[in-house]
Design a protein around this motif. Structure first.
Motif, PDB file in Angstrom:
ATOM      1  N   ARG A 115       1.049  -0.997   0.088  1.00  0.00           N
ATOM      2  CA  ARG A 115      -0.296  -0.017   0.002  1.00  0.00           C
ATOM      3  C   ARG A 115       0.995   1.336   0.065  1.00  0.00           C
ATOM      4  N   SER A 116       1.973   1.153   0.354  1.00  0.00           N
ATOM      5  CA  SER A 116       3.157   2.219   0.337  1.00  0.00           C
ATOM      6  C   SER A 116       3.967   2.516  -0.707  1.00  0.00           C
ATOM      7  N   SER A 117       4.240   3.711  -0.738  1.00  0.00           N
ATOM      8  CA  SER A 117       5.689   3.939  -1.758  1.00  0.00           C
ATOM      9  C   SER A 117       7.007   3.612  -1.064  1.00  0.00           C
ATOM     10  N   ASP A 118       7.922   3.719  -1.895  1.00  0.00           N
ATOM     11  CA  ASP A 118       9.602   3.635  -1.293  1.00  0.00           C
ATOM     12  C   ASP A 118       9.600   4.339  -0.220  1.00  0.00           C
ATOM     13  N   ALA A 119       9.137   5.787  -0.250  1.00  0.00           N
ATOM     14  CA  ALA A 119       9.422   6.883   0.593  1.00  0.00           C
ATOM     15  C   ALA A 119       8.736   6.633   1.819  1.00  0.00           C
ATOM     16  N   GLU A 120       7.408   6.077   1.786  1.00  0.00           N
ATOM     17  CA  GLU A 120       6.727   5.832   2.728  1.00  0.00           C
ATOM     18  C   GLU A 120       7.145   4.792   3.524  1.00  0.00           C
ATOM     19  N   ARG A 121       7.583   3.656   2.816  1.00  0.00           N
ATOM     20  CA  ARG A 121       8.238   2.658   3.508  1.00  0.00           C
ATOM     21  C   ARG A 121       9.569   2.981   4.350  1.00  0.00           C
ATOM     22  N   MET A 122      10.150   3.927   3.747  1.00  0.00           N
ATOM     23  CA  MET A 122      11.435   4.518   4.669  1.00  0.00           C
ATOM     24  C   MET A 122      11.014   5.155   6.049  1.00  0.00           C
ATOM     25  N   VAL A 123       9.929   5.951   5.699  1.00  0.00           N
ATOM     26  CA  VAL A 123       9.431   6.471   7.055  1.00  0.00           C
ATOM     27  C   VAL A 123       8.917   5.367   8.164  1.00  0.00           C
ATOM     28  N   PHE A 124       8.267   4.465   7.466  1.00  0.00           N
ATOM     29  CA  PHE A 124       7.802   3.287   8.444  1.00  0.00           C
ATOM     30  C   PHE A 124       9.114   2.623   9.195  1.00  0.00           C
ATOM     31  N   PRO A 135      18.541   9.657   2.216  1.00  0.00           N
ATOM     32  CA  PRO A 135      17.499   9.900   1.333  1.00  0.00           C
ATOM     33  C   PRO A 135      17.478   8.779   0.232  1.00  0.00           C
ATOM     34  N   THR A 136      18.803   8.569  -0.227  1.00  0.00           N
ATOM     35  CA  THR A 136      19.223   7.653  -1.292  1.00  0.00           C
ATOM     36  C   THR A 136      18.995   6.149  -1.092  1.00  0.00           C
ATOM     37  N   ALA A 137      18.814   6.008   0.123  1.00  0.00           N
ATOM     38  CA  ALA A 137      18.803   4.309   0.578  1.00  0.00           C
ATOM     39  C   ALA A 137      17.192   3.901   0.741  1.00  0.00           C
ATOM     40  N   GLU A 138      16.095   4.638   0.161  1.00  0.00           N
ATOM     41  CA  GLU A 138      14.899   4.190   0.593  1.00  0.00           C
ATOM     42  C   GLU A 138      14.487   2.780   0.157  1.00  0.00           C
ATOM     43  N   GLN A 139      14.802   2.266  -1.221  1.00  0.00           N
ATOM     44  CA  GLN A 139      14.870   0.975  -1.684  1.00  0.00           C
ATOM     45  C   GLN A 139      15.549  -0.182  -0.770  1.00  0.00           C
ATOM     46  N   GLU A 219       0.344   1.354   8.916  1.00  0.00           N
ATOM     47  CA  GLU A 219       1.038   2.509   8.374  1.00  0.00           C
ATOM     48  C   GLU A 219       0.396   3.802   8.595  1.00  0.00           C
ATOM     49  N   ALA A 220      -0.826   3.903   8.393  1.00  0.00           N
ATOM     50  CA  ALA A 220      -1.381   5.345   8.590  1.00  0.00           C
ATOM     51  C   ALA A 220      -0.834   5.897  10.020  1.00  0.00           C
ATOM     52  N   LEU A 221      -1.091   4.967  11.007  1.00  0.00           N
ATOM     53  CA  LEU A 221      -0.561   5.446  12.395  1.00  0.00           C
ATOM     54  C   LEU A 221       0.901   5.726  12.519  1.00  0.00           C
ATOM     55  N   PHE A 222       1.629   5.059  11.888  1.00  0.00           N
ATOM     56  CA  PHE A 222       3.190   5.473  11.892  1.00  0.00           C
ATOM     57  C   PHE A 222       3.380   6.907  11.074  1.00  0.00           C
ATOM     58  N   PHE A 223       2.798   6.769   9.938  1.00  0.00           N
ATOM     59  CA  PHE A 223       3.024   8.169   9.251  1.00  0.00           C
ATOM     60  C   PHE A 223       2.372   9.594   9.943  1.00  0.00           C
ATOM     61  N   TYR A 224       0.962   9.280  10.190  1.00  0.00           N
ATOM     62  CA  TYR A 224       0.449  10.596  10.880  1.00  0.00           C
ATOM     63  C   TYR A 224       0.463  10.814  12.008  1.00  0.00           C
ATOM     64  N   LEU A 225       0.409   9.495  12.900  1.00  0.00           N
ATOM     65  CA  LEU A 225       0.317   9.712  14.455  1.00  0.00           C
ATOM     66  C   LEU A 225       1.346   8.701  15.323  1.00  0.00           C
ATOM     67  N   PRO A 226       2.796   9.231  15.060  1.00  0.00           N
ATOM     68  CA  PRO A 226       3.660   8.278  15.381  1.00  0.00           C
ATOM     69  C   PRO A 226       3.633   8.399  17.076  1.00  0.00           C
ATOM     70  N   GLU A 227       3.010   9.301  17.668  1.00  0.00           N
ATOM     71  CA  GLU A 227       2.772   9.249  19.157  1.00  0.00           C
ATOM     72  C   GLU A 227       2.344   8.048  19.679  1.00  0.00           C
ATOM     73  N   ILE A 228       1.457   7.446  18.789  1.00  0.00           N
ATOM     74  CA  ILE A 228       0.700   6.207  19.376  1.00  0.00           C
ATOM     75  C   ILE A 228       1.624   4.857  19.582  1.00  0.00           C
TER      76      ILE A 228
END
Length: 291
Positions: A115-124, A135-139, A219-228
């Motif tokens: 469900r996520s892009s390479d960049a989003e998976r890196m954030v996760f 940032p060059t290491a996302e994949q 994934e959504a919680l990690f992206f937008y509400l990491p406090e959880i």
């Protein structure tokens, strides 16, 4: 377990073992599953007792027992079985997964992280491990995580892994594979998923379906509400606002998904009510509460 012959060609199947899991499924999921099964002409089979009571079964998670469903006498009456993990709720607008599935010889499922892009998976991954990467290491970062998950389970690694929480399978074609995997060693938190993924890849059995059929809340919680992630360590006054935002995100993600999967988020799922998820749009949650 007796399942009467209904004449239907497919069934929606899950296993719900333990009082907490059963109560959560009844409270949050049952109504949406019944509606979905009725809409698309599926039998609904909820297994509430272990299919295997051996020492092997007792020593590991009931999640492994999904690999036994195709070997049950009642399974032979179906051409297709839709397996869903019990920590899934089904959106009212969900499409027919049988129509999205491939031929019966294939196992229809989604890729883990699909469900996520390479960049989003890196954030996760950064938030999961409290780390920072170039940032060059996302994949590379995600590939390393996938490889680690295979190796942690003593399974030969691949470039990707499937999420086996949602699958369309055939008793005729896949029972032997499932039984073989059931004999695998339980060594990690992902249960049967790495081993089953390895076998599906090696046998070229996969038919990919839309990721909306297995849409993770985590994934959504990690992206937008990491406090959880650290909610247990937070002061009490912090908890209610975070949970309110979590309910908002759950409603947003339900609107995005067909099957909303709470893998890795069972602690949140246990805190939710049916109205929290299905009680209206995300914005209406704040309007109704006067926020």
């Amino acid at each position: 377990m007796q399942v009467p012959h209904s004449g239907r060609r497919a069934a929606l199947v899950t296993i719900v073992i333990g009082e907490t899991y059963a109560a959560t499924w009844v409270r949050l999921a049952q109504e949406s599953w019944v509606r979905y099964a009725s809409t698309y002409g599926l039998d609904l089979i909820v297994i509430a007792c272990p299919l295997d009571t051996s020492e092997l079964a007792a020593a590991r998670s009931p999640a492994w027992q999904k690999l036994l469903i195709l070997n049950q006498p009642w399974a032979k009456q179906y051409e297709r079985i839709v397996w869903l993990d019990s920590d899934i709720v089904i959106a009212p607008h969900a499409q027919n997964i049988i129509e999205a599935a491939g031929p019966a010889e294939k196992i229809s499922l989604t890729i883990s992280g699909g469900r996520s892009s390479d960049a989003e998976r890196m954030v996760f991954i950064e938030r999961l491990y409290e780390a920072r990467f170039l940032p060059t290491a996302e994949q590379m970062v995600w590939s390393a995580e996938v490889e680690k998950n295979y190796m942690d389970h003593k399974v030969p690694p691949h470039d990707f892994m499937f999420n086996t929480g949602v699958m369309v399978v055939s008793p005729q074609h896949h029972n032997e594979l499932f039984l073989q995997c059931y004999e695998g060693e339980h060594v990690g938190r992902l249960y049967e998923q790495p081993l089953l993924s390895h076998e599906i890849i090696g046998r070229d059995l996969a038919h990919l379906i839309n990721s909306r059929f297995n849409w993770g809340v985590q994934e959504a919680l990690f992206f937008y509400l990491p406090e959880i992630i650290t909610l247990k360590q937070r002061p009490p006054a912090f908890v209610d606002p975070v949970l309110k935002l979590a309910r908002f995100l759950v409603r947003c993600e339900l609107a995005n998904s067909y099957f909303l999967h709470f893998y890795g988020s069972m602690n949140l799922m246990k805190r939710l009510s049916h109205a929290d998820i299905f009680g209206g749009t995300a914005v209406e949650l704040f309007i109704n509460e006067g926020g």
